[in-house]
Design a protein around this motif. Structure first.
Motif, PDB file in Angstrom:
ATOM      1  N   ARG A 132       0.917  -0.993  -0.225  1.00 21.44           N
ATOM      2  CA  ARG A 132      -0.072   0.029  -0.222  1.00 21.44           C
ATOM      3  C   ARG A 132       0.620   1.162  -0.440  1.00 21.44           C
ATOM      4  O   ARG A 132       0.053   2.119  -0.535  1.00 21.44           O
ATOM      5  N   THR A 133       1.778   1.545   0.911  1.00 23.53           N
ATOM      6  CA  THR A 133       2.677   2.420   1.299  1.00 23.53           C
ATOM      7  C   THR A 133       3.229   2.259  -1.080  1.00 23.53           C
ATOM      8  O   THR A 133       2.839   3.993  -1.319  1.00 23.53           O
ATOM      9  N   ALA A 134       3.984   1.036  -1.771  1.00 25.25           N
ATOM     10  CA  ALA A 134       4.362   1.274  -2.682  1.00 25.25           C
ATOM     11  C   ALA A 134       3.091   2.229  -3.746  1.00 25.25           C
ATOM     12  O   ALA A 134       3.518   3.365  -4.425  1.00 25.25           O
ATOM     13  N   ARG A 135       2.130   1.790  -3.465  1.00 20.14           N
ATOM     14  CA  ARG A 135       0.935   2.595  -4.227  1.00 20.14           C
ATOM     15  C   ARG A 135       0.679   3.595  -4.335  1.00 20.14           C
ATOM     16  O   ARG A 135       0.264   4.019  -5.150  1.00 20.14           O
ATOM     17  N   THR A 136       1.227   4.241  -3.528  1.00 20.35           N
ATOM     18  CA  THR A 136       0.983   5.991  -3.271  1.00 20.35           C
ATOM     19  C   THR A 136       2.031   6.125  -4.471  1.00 20.35           C
ATOM     20  O   THR A 136       1.793   7.409  -4.931  1.00 20.35           O
ATOM     21  N   GLY A 137       2.921   5.964  -4.572  1.00 21.77           N
ATOM     22  CA  GLY A 137       3.978   6.306  -5.602  1.00 21.77           C
ATOM     23  C   GLY A 137       5.034   7.402  -4.641  1.00 21.77           C
ATOM     24  O   GLY A 137       5.790   7.529  -5.627  1.00 21.77           O
ATOM     25  N   LYS A 138       5.209   7.524  -3.561  1.00 19.51           N
ATOM     26  CA  LYS A 138       5.756   7.954  -2.416  1.00 19.51           C
ATOM     27  C   LYS A 138       7.200   7.488  -2.898  1.00 19.51           C
ATOM     28  O   LYS A 138       7.313   6.379  -2.224  1.00 19.51           O
ATOM     29  N   PRO A 139       8.273   7.899  -2.370  1.00 15.08           N
ATOM     30  CA  PRO A 139      10.101   7.366  -1.829  1.00 15.08           C
ATOM     31  C   PRO A 139       9.713   7.224  -0.590  1.00 15.08           C
ATOM     32  O   PRO A 139       8.870   7.001   0.426  1.00 15.08           O
ATOM     33  N   GLY A 162       4.140  -3.350  -6.392  1.00 25.03           N
ATOM     34  CA  GLY A 162       3.731  -2.205  -5.814  1.00 25.03           C
ATOM     35  C   GLY A 162       3.249  -0.705  -6.777  1.00 25.03           C
ATOM     36  O   GLY A 162       2.710   0.155  -6.928  1.00 25.03           O
ATOM     37  N   TYR A 163       5.029  -0.339  -6.984  1.00 22.98           N
ATOM     38  CA  TYR A 163       4.730   0.961  -7.975  1.00 22.98           C
ATOM     39  C   TYR A 163       4.742   0.467  -9.547  1.00 22.98           C
ATOM     40  O   TYR A 163       4.015   1.605  -9.703  1.00 22.98           O
ATOM     41  N   VAL A 164       4.780  -0.552  -9.894  1.00 21.45           N
ATOM     42  CA  VAL A 164       4.215  -0.659 -11.537  1.00 21.45           C
ATOM     43  C   VAL A 164       3.392  -1.453 -11.934  1.00 21.45           C
ATOM     44  O   VAL A 164       2.903  -1.256 -12.472  1.00 21.45           O
ATOM     45  N   ALA A 165       2.359  -2.216 -10.396  1.00 15.86           N
ATOM     46  CA  ALA A 165       1.444  -2.906 -11.072  1.00 15.86           C
ATOM     47  C   ALA A 165       0.416  -1.997 -10.669  1.00 15.86           C
ATOM     48  O   ALA A 165       0.397  -0.989 -10.468  1.00 15.86           O
ATOM     49  N   ALA A 166      -0.540  -2.265 -12.187  1.00 20.88           N
ATOM     50  CA  ALA A 166      -1.621  -0.656 -12.163  1.00 20.88           C
ATOM     51  C   ALA A 166      -2.293  -1.732 -11.045  1.00 20.88           C
ATOM     52  O   ALA A 166      -2.518  -0.242  -9.617  1.00 20.88           O
ATOM     53  N   ARG A 172       2.614 -14.512  -5.836  1.00 17.68           N
ATOM     54  CA  ARG A 172       3.926 -14.331  -5.871  1.00 17.68           C
ATOM     55  C   ARG A 172       4.279 -14.634  -6.983  1.00 17.68           C
ATOM     56  O   ARG A 172       4.825 -13.683  -7.547  1.00 17.68           O
ATOM     57  N   ASP A 173       3.192 -14.585  -8.171  1.00 16.00           N
ATOM     58  CA  ASP A 173       3.930 -14.691  -9.177  1.00 16.00           C
ATOM     59  C   ASP A 173       3.989 -13.797  -9.926  1.00 16.00           C
ATOM     60  O   ASP A 173       5.419 -13.365 -10.233  1.00 16.00           O
ATOM     61  N   LYS A 174       3.310 -12.816  -9.491  1.00 17.51           N
ATOM     62  CA  LYS A 174       3.073 -11.147 -10.598  1.00 17.51           C
ATOM     63  C   LYS A 174       4.563 -10.913  -9.652  1.00 17.51           C
ATOM     64  O   LYS A 174       5.210  -9.484 -10.259  1.00 17.51           O
ATOM     65  N   ILE A 175       4.755 -10.771  -8.212  1.00 20.15           N
ATOM     66  CA  ILE A 175       5.355 -10.210  -7.348  1.00 20.15           C
ATOM     67  C   ILE A 175       7.034 -10.191  -7.893  1.00 20.15           C
ATOM     68  O   ILE A 175       7.189  -9.242  -8.219  1.00 20.15           O
ATOM     69  N   LEU A 176       6.985 -11.596  -8.169  1.00 19.06           N
ATOM     70  CA  LEU A 176       8.760 -12.033  -8.768  1.00 19.06           C
ATOM     71  C   LEU A 176       8.541 -11.583  -9.947  1.00 19.06           C
ATOM     72  O   LEU A 176      10.203 -10.506 -10.251  1.00 19.06           O
ATOM     73  N   ALA A 180      11.911  -8.407 -10.484  1.00 20.27           N
ATOM     74  CA  ALA A 180      12.570  -9.122 -12.001  1.00 20.27           C
ATOM     75  C   ALA A 180      12.756  -8.162 -13.275  1.00 20.27           C
ATOM     76  O   ALA A 180      13.557  -7.935 -14.071  1.00 20.27           O
ATOM     77  N   SER A 181      11.690  -7.411 -13.492  1.00 18.48           N
ATOM     78  CA  SER A 181      11.288  -6.329 -14.712  1.00 18.48           C
ATOM     79  C   SER A 181      12.099  -5.351 -14.196  1.00 18.48           C
ATOM     80  O   SER A 181      12.930  -4.809 -13.558  1.00 18.48           O
TER      81      SER A 181
END
Length: 357
Positions: A132-139, A162-166, A172-176, A180-181
């Motif tokens: 949720r913190t990453a979803r805010t887009g904040k550092p 959290g940063y790159v997913a819409a 687990r798979d999407k997180i990994l 790696a992306s």
């Protein structure tokens, strides 16, 4: 020159008093810190009624009191935030606060739009708060106390997702895949700073392991800093000398005050000394190019040596070990030409101690 970002960690050293919190802000400003940081939590969302205290907390507070009751006394009221934020704006210091639950994260990011979020070591295995913190887009500044490299990597994977997913549902798979992306790694490099930390109050010197900062840099290719819990200022200054991007240090108005964190904190004058010492270290680190500095150039002619006549030499007389020596000042011919000069005829007369040109 890289400037270390210095966070004066007020934490809960206000003891629940808004007036003390304001005084802590002022003390951080006077010390020259870049930011003052508090802790934002709802006790009932942070701990269960059965949660015990850490040993250091038992020593410094009522040992019979639950952690929940202790935290209730240390909570800043929500209505105090506008006053604290305004004080920071007026005094020219950044306001930071660590959220320990999702409601507190929302308060900081949505209600008050705090630009940077510091996450504590204890939340590094809390995927909901990381995501949720990453979803805010904040550092994010993430402390890594008590962690293994594997746990840090897992946390960074959640943050990257959290940063790159819409609005994808985490798996687990999407997180990994996000970690790696290229986009995930770029988001981490652009937004995340890792803080090495030893989670003990005060931290024993033989458990500090500042060299872990280098390990974190190599392992994750991210900005690295240090959150300090040792006594005194020597260790955070050493961390700055190792290139810490961020230094975080607890401080208090008075170490004798009641509460769990006061004894392991700096008092205002010590905080000021720490900031000053770190700024001195930054100046001293300079740049990696080895060359004579401006002040050295002035001394170079005085402290280096030249070829000089150690007795009168007549024009045409060969230079020899008997008439040629190496002495200060460095205004004559380089001493590195000593052997080359032996046997060469003098170009003119030289008096004793006269530099050979």
């Amino acid at each position: 020159m890289n400037r270390t970002y210095i966070i004066a960690e007020a934490g809960v050293n206000h003891n629940g008093s808004v007036e003390l919190a304001v005084e802590l802000i002022d003390a951080a400003v006077e010390a020259g810190a870049d930011a003052v940081k508090f802790q934002t939590f709802k006790p009932e969302l942070l701990v269960s009624a059965f949660a015990g205290k850490a040993d250091y907390q038992k020593k410094l507070t009522d040992s019979e009191e639950s952690q929940l009751d202790m935290l209730r006394k240390l909570q800043l009221p929500e209505e105090s935030y506008p006053k604290l934020l305004e004080r920071c704006r007026a005094r020219g210091i950044h306001f930071l606060s660590t959220p320990f639950d999702l409601d507190s994260l929302s308060l900081l990011t949505e209600t008050y739009d705090i630009p940077t979020i510091k996450l504590p070591s204890g939340e590094i295995t809390n995927p909901l708060l990381l995501y949720r913190t990453a979803r805010t887009g904040k550092p994010i500044i993430l402390s890594t106390g008590m962690s293994t490299l594997g746990e840090i990597e897992t946390a960074l994977s959640v943050i990257a997702f959290g940063y790159v997913a819409a609005d994808e549902k985490p798996s687990r798979d999407k997180i990994l895949r996000a970690y790696a992306s290229e986009a995930g790694q770029r988001a981490l490099r652009d937004n995340v700073t890792l803080l090495h930390c030893t989670t003990e109050y005060p931290a024993p010197l033989d458990e500090v392991n500042l060299n872990v900062m280098d390990t974190l840099k190599r392992a994750f290719n991210l900005k690295v800093g240090y959150s300090d819990h040792t006594q005194g200022i020597a260790i955070p200054v050493a961390a700055a000398a190792k290139g810490a991007a961020v230094i975080e240090k607890h401080f208090t108005l008075d170490r004798g005050m009641p509460g769990p964190d006061h004894q392991a904190s700096l008092e205002p004058m010590e905080l000021k000394q720490m900031v000053s010492a770190i700024r001195d270290v930054e100046k001293a680190l300079g740049n990696p190019i080895k060359h004579p500095t401006a002040s050295e150039i002035n001394n170079k002619l005085v402290v280096r040596k030249s070829l000089v006549a150690i007795r009168a030499i007549r024009k045409g007389e060969p230079f020899s070990e008997e008439n040629l020596a190496i002495k200060r000042p460095g205004t004559g011919r380089s001493p590195m030409e000593y052997w080359e000069m032996l046997g060469q005829p003098a170009d003119r007369d030289y008096e004793r101690d006269e530099p050979v040109q």
